[in-house]
Scaffold this motif. Structure first.
Motif, PDB file in Angstrom:
ATOM      1  N   VAL A   1      39.388  36.868  55.881  1.00 10.87           N
ATOM      2  CA  VAL A   1      39.640  36.718  54.446  1.00 10.87           C
ATOM      3  C   VAL A   1      38.372  36.276  53.729  1.00 10.87           C
ATOM      4  N   ARG A   2      37.676  35.312  54.293  1.00  6.57           N
ATOM      5  CA  ARG A   2      36.442  34.824  53.663  1.00  6.57           C
ATOM      6  C   ARG A   2      35.423  35.952  53.518  1.00  6.57           C
ATOM      7  N   ALA A   3      35.254  36.759  54.569  1.00  5.10           N
ATOM      8  CA  ALA A   3      34.293  37.864  54.524  1.00  5.10           C
ATOM      9  C   ALA A   3      34.685  38.891  53.473  1.00  5.10           C
ATOM     10  N   ARG A   4      35.975  39.239  53.404  1.00  2.12           N
ATOM     11  CA  ARG A   4      36.440  40.221  52.407  1.00  2.12           C
ATOM     12  C   ARG A   4      36.219  39.708  50.989  1.00  2.12           C
ATOM     13  N   ARG A   5      36.597  38.462  50.762  1.00  6.96           N
ATOM     14  CA  ARG A   5      36.454  37.906  49.413  1.00  6.96           C
ATOM     15  C   ARG A   5      34.990  37.796  49.011  1.00  6.96           C
ATOM     16  N   ASN A   6      34.141  37.393  49.926  1.00  4.50           N
ATOM     17  CA  ASN A   6      32.714  37.246  49.606  1.00  4.50           C
ATOM     18  C   ASN A   6      32.037  38.579  49.333  1.00  4.50           C
ATOM     19  N   ALA A   7      32.615  39.674  49.830  1.00  6.53           N
ATOM     20  CA  ALA A   7      32.019  40.998  49.645  1.00  6.53           C
ATOM     21  C   ALA A   7      32.397  41.655  48.311  1.00  6.53           C
ATOM     22  N   LEU A   8      33.291  41.038  47.554  1.00  4.22           N
ATOM     23  CA  LEU A   8      33.727  41.635  46.286  1.00  4.22           C
ATOM     24  C   LEU A   8      32.586  41.656  45.275  1.00  4.22           C
ATOM     25  N   THR A   9      32.501  42.739  44.532  1.00  3.49           N
ATOM     26  CA  THR A   9      31.502  42.847  43.471  1.00  3.49           C
ATOM     27  C   THR A   9      31.973  42.058  42.244  1.00  3.49           C
ATOM     28  N   PRO A  10      31.055  41.680  41.355  1.00  4.19           N
ATOM     29  CA  PRO A  10      31.476  41.007  40.109  1.00  4.19           C
ATOM     30  C   PRO A  10      32.480  41.828  39.309  1.00  4.19           C
ATOM     31  N   LEU A  11      32.307  43.132  39.271  1.00  7.55           N
ATOM     32  CA  LEU A  11      33.243  43.993  38.544  1.00  7.55           C
ATOM     33  C   LEU A  11      34.636  43.927  39.158  1.00  7.55           C
ATOM     34  N   GLU A  12      34.709  43.977  40.494  1.00 12.16           N
ATOM     35  CA  GLU A  12      36.000  43.904  41.172  1.00 12.16           C
ATOM     36  C   GLU A  12      36.639  42.538  40.969  1.00 12.16           C
ATOM     37  N   ARG A  13      35.834  41.485  40.960  1.00 17.33           N
ATOM     38  CA  ARG A  13      36.380  40.137  40.711  1.00 17.33           C
ATOM     39  C   ARG A  13      37.020  40.059  39.319  1.00 17.33           C
ATOM     40  N   ARG A  14      36.323  40.637  38.325  1.00 19.06           N
ATOM     41  CA  ARG A  14      36.876  40.622  36.958  1.00 19.06           C
ATOM     42  C   ARG A  14      38.160  41.442  36.881  1.00 19.06           C
ATOM     43  N   ARG A  15      38.177  42.591  37.545  1.00 15.18           N
ATOM     44  CA  ARG A  15      39.377  43.425  37.545  1.00 15.18           C
ATOM     45  C   ARG A  15      40.553  42.670  38.172  1.00 15.18           C
ATOM     46  N   ARG A  16      40.280  42.007  39.288  1.00 13.00           N
ATOM     47  CA  ARG A  16      41.345  41.246  39.954  1.00 13.00           C
ATOM     48  C   ARG A  16      41.782  40.041  39.108  1.00 13.00           C
ATOM     49  N   ARG A  17      40.830  39.378  38.457  1.00 16.92           N
ATOM     50  CA  ARG A  17      41.183  38.249  37.580  1.00 16.92           C
ATOM     51  C   ARG A  17      42.141  38.713  36.483  1.00 16.92           C
ATOM     52  N   ASP A  18      41.809  39.843  35.855  1.00 18.92           N
ATOM     53  CA  ASP A  18      42.645  40.345  34.766  1.00 18.92           C
ATOM     54  C   ASP A  18      44.028  40.755  35.262  1.00 18.92           C
ATOM     55  N   GLY A  19      44.078  41.404  36.430  1.00 14.33           N
ATOM     56  CA  GLY A  19      45.370  41.771  37.007  1.00 14.33           C
ATOM     57  C   GLY A  19      46.194  40.555  37.370  1.00 14.33           C
ATOM     58  N   LEU A  20      45.547  39.546  37.946  1.00 16.30           N
ATOM     59  CA  LEU A  20      46.244  38.323  38.320  1.00 16.30           C
ATOM     60  C   LEU A  20      46.779  37.611  37.077  1.00 16.30           C
ATOM     61  N   THR A  21      46.001  37.590  36.008  1.00 16.11           N
ATOM     62  CA  THR A  21      46.468  36.979  34.762  1.00 16.11           C
ATOM     63  C   THR A  21      47.743  37.675  34.287  1.00 16.11           C
ATOM     64  N   ARG A  22      47.767  38.993  34.322  1.00 12.64           N
ATOM     65  CA  ARG A  22      48.969  39.744  33.908  1.00 12.64           C
ATOM     66  C   ARG A  22      50.168  39.394  34.787  1.00 12.64           C
TER      67      ARG A  22
ATOM     68  N   GLU B   1      37.839  32.384  45.594  1.00  8.82           N
ATOM     69  CA  GLU B   1      39.296  32.330  45.476  1.00  8.82           C
ATOM     70  C   GLU B   1      39.776  33.242  44.354  1.00  8.82           C
ATOM     71  N   PRO B   2      41.008  33.770  44.462  1.00 12.02           N
ATOM     72  CA  PRO B   2      41.552  34.539  43.350  1.00 12.02           C
ATOM     73  C   PRO B   2      41.422  33.753  42.046  1.00 12.02           C
ATOM     74  N   ASP B   3      40.877  34.416  41.034  1.00 10.32           N
ATOM     75  CA  ASP B   3      40.445  33.747  39.800  1.00 10.32           C
ATOM     76  C   ASP B   3      41.618  33.538  38.844  1.00 10.32           C
ATOM     77  N   THR B   4      42.003  32.303  38.662  1.00 10.91           N
ATOM     78  CA  THR B   4      43.118  31.939  37.783  1.00 10.91           C
ATOM     79  C   THR B   4      42.663  31.521  36.387  1.00 10.91           C
ATOM     80  N   GLU B   5      41.365  31.589  36.085  1.00 11.18           N
ATOM     81  CA  GLU B   5      40.884  31.067  34.801  1.00 11.18           C
ATOM     82  C   GLU B   5      41.517  31.771  33.600  1.00 11.18           C
ATOM     83  N   GLY B   6      41.737  33.088  33.685  1.00  4.74           N
ATOM     84  CA  GLY B   6      42.397  33.790  32.588  1.00  4.74           C
ATOM     85  C   GLY B   6      43.804  33.270  32.375  1.00  4.74           C
ATOM     86  N   PHE B   7      44.528  33.040  33.467  1.00  5.91           N
ATOM     87  CA  PHE B   7      45.869  32.486  33.360  1.00  5.91           C
ATOM     88  C   PHE B   7      45.837  31.074  32.792  1.00  5.91           C
ATOM     89  N   LEU B   8      44.909  30.243  33.251  1.00  7.27           N
ATOM     90  CA  LEU B   8      44.847  28.862  32.770  1.00  7.27           C
ATOM     91  C   LEU B   8      44.563  28.813  31.271  1.00  7.27           C
TER      92      LEU B   8
END
Length: 198
Positions: free
Chosen positions: A20-41, A64-71
């Protein structure tokens, strides 16, 4: 009470955490933003569906999955959010999220305000908690320090508990020990799943 684990269980948990750590660390900034926005929804939809007006959540650290949009949404929507505060002895307290944070133990961002005891989470409508991985039975794997295991032991009654992970962090099976409290559901950037109701 936290129990001793077998060497097979320990090895299995270490392997999953490493993956899990390796997969998460390999995410691009664009993918992190996409996942943050999806998680917020997904998280805002869960709040709307349940009518929750108070929740626990977490401020993301590292990959970690980015909860800042939700917060941010929760503060604007007057949903009361308790964020964890790490205490010595691998114990948790809580503090209300106002958006102002300081770095606590392990560098984890936490609110700079009055502390509430671990059992205060019993009064929220819903718990959103971080996880390394979750399996099809609702077994939650944390990062090995036991903060949430200890906190969940003293929360009575427990509100519904949803783990927050990436889609790739869903496993068919994870080792479960006697002290592991299963979660009621899991939220990712693309899905919401409840356990025991399908």
């Amino acid at each position: 009470m936290l129990s001793a684990m077998s060497s097979d269980t320990r090895v299995a948990k270490i392997e999953v955490r490493s993956e899990v750590r390796a997969r998460r660390n390999a995410l691009t900034p664009l993918e992190r933003r996409r996942r943050r926005d999806g998680l917020t929804r997904q998280l805002t939809a869960l709040i709307a569906e349940t009518g929750a007006r108070s929740v626990t959540a977490y401020a993301p650290l590292g990959s970690e999955p980015d909860t800042e949009g939700f917060l941010a949404w929760a503060r604007a929507s007057e949903v009361r959010v308790l964020l964890p505060v790490s205490l010595p002895g691998h114990r948790l307290a809580w503090a209300v999220d106002t958006g102002d944070r300081v770095n606590g133990l392990h560098g984890i961002p936490e609110p700079d305000g009055p502390r509430l005891e671990a059992a205060a989470a019993a009064a929220v409508d819903l718990m959103l908690i971080p996880a390394c991985a979750v399996d099809d039975r609702g077994t939650r794997l944390g990062w090995g320090l036991g903060y949430y295991d200890r906190a969940l032991e003293v929360i009575t009654p427990r509100p519904p508990i949803f783990a927050v992970v990436d889609d790739d962090d869903l496993y068919p099976w994870l080792p479960r020990e006697a002290h592991d409290i299963p979660v009621d559901g899991v939220v990712t950037a693309t899905s919401l799943r409840r356990f025991g109701t399908e």
